[in-house]
Design a protein around this motif. Structure first.
Motif, PDB file in Angstrom:
ATOM      1  N   THR A  29      45.907  39.572  10.202  1.00  0.00           N
ATOM      2  CA  THR A  29      45.923  40.822   9.438  1.00  0.00           C
ATOM      3  C   THR A  29      46.763  41.865  10.169  1.00  0.00           C
ATOM      4  OG1 THR A  29      44.022  41.753  10.574  1.00  0.00           O
ATOM      5  CG2 THR A  29      43.567  40.386   8.616  1.00  0.00           C
ATOM      6  N   ASP A  30      46.999  42.991   9.514  1.00  0.00           N
ATOM      7  CA  ASP A  30      47.661  44.125  10.167  1.00  0.00           C
ATOM      8  C   ASP A  30      46.846  44.576  11.379  1.00  0.00           C
ATOM      9  OD1 ASP A  30      48.825  45.738   7.091  1.00  0.00           O
ATOM     10  OD2 ASP A  30      49.632  44.051   8.231  1.00  0.00           O
ATOM     11  N   ALA A  49      45.322  39.312   4.921  1.00  0.00           N
ATOM     12  CA  ALA A  49      45.571  38.358   6.006  1.00  0.00           C
ATOM     13  C   ALA A  49      46.797  37.518   5.706  1.00  0.00           C
ATOM     14  CB  ALA A  49      44.345  37.474   6.212  1.00  0.00           C
ATOM     15  N   GLY A  93      41.839  46.551   8.672  1.00  0.00           N
ATOM     16  CA  GLY A  93      41.808  45.124   8.959  1.00  0.00           C
ATOM     17  C   GLY A  93      40.793  44.353   8.150  1.00  0.00           C
ATOM     18  N   ARG A  94      39.906  43.667   8.816  1.00  0.00           N
ATOM     19  CA  ARG A  94      39.026  42.709   8.171  1.00  0.00           C
ATOM     20  C   ARG A  94      37.764  43.329   7.603  1.00  0.00           C
ATOM     21  NH1 ARG A  94      40.834  37.503   9.227  1.00  0.00           N
ATOM     22  NH2 ARG A  94      42.415  37.447  10.798  1.00  0.00           N
TER      23      ARG A  94
END
Length: 198
Positions: A81-82, A2, A177-178
């Motif tokens: 994030t990406d 992130a 991502g997360r």
């Protein structure tokens, strides 16, 4: 990770819109799991110099274009994030190009003191590239948007179709991502179940 930073100057300045795009739920901060993700974002006021914000013809949202001597007030968001950027790219669509910019950070109240050192930060933002003929002369007004048009963006699926469709095509977020995948994060709202996955 992130560590992405962005400058938003239109509908994404509204937390509910940002949460809906990034997490699939405009009330992410109220959800036990999504609330942890939303809490990782920091949001503060900022100014982008040498750009001008215009209304885009026949829609609720603005576009910015380079213009010397003008400034655009918006929000500087860190902790993205990406995966968030991937969703934001789909949300912004082909009318915009993500570019690196530098923004002037303001205090939480939106002011900068005369004696304080100016603080600048690197960010990414979405610049309108669909042609100046699609931009109105007058500036887009955030207060007008909140007062007259935000109801179309909060509690609605229509403005988020491109993001939802991109997620549906991929089955789940492929961007690392997360870490929560293949989950339905929306709550039933007027019979609609949001199909977003983080």
């Amino acid at each position: 990770m992130a560590d992405r930073k962005a400058f938003f100057y239109g509908t994404l300045m509204v937390r509910e819109v940002l949460y809906r795009v990034c997490y699939g739920d405009e009330r992410a901060d109220k959800d036990p799991i999504l609330g942890l993700l939303a809490a990782s974002l920091t949001i503060q006021p900022a100014i982008l110099h040498d750009y001008c914000r215009h209304r885009v013809l026949n829609v609720d949202y603005p576009g910015i274009a380079p213009q010397k001597g003008h400034t655009v007030r918006g929000t500087y968001v860190t902790g993205l994030t990406d995966a968030d950027i991937w969703r934001l790219d789909h949300f912004e669509g082909s009318e915009y190009e993500r570019r690196d910019v530098q923004v002037q950070l303001l205090k939480k109240d939106g002011e900068v003191g005369a004696k304080e050192k100016l603080v600048y930060a690197d960010a990414e933002t979405y610049v309108y590239t669909a042609g100046e003929e699609h931009l109105e002369e007058r500036e887009w007004d955030f207060d007008e948007f909140r007062r007259e048009k935000m109801h179309r963006w909060v509690g609605s699926r229509q403005e988020y179709e491109e993001v939802d469709e991109a997620l549906a095509r991929n089955g789940h977020d492929q961007t690392g991502g997360r870490g929560v995948q293949n989950c339905s994060y929306g709550r039933e709202s007027e019979g609609d179940v949001l199909k977003s996955a983080v």
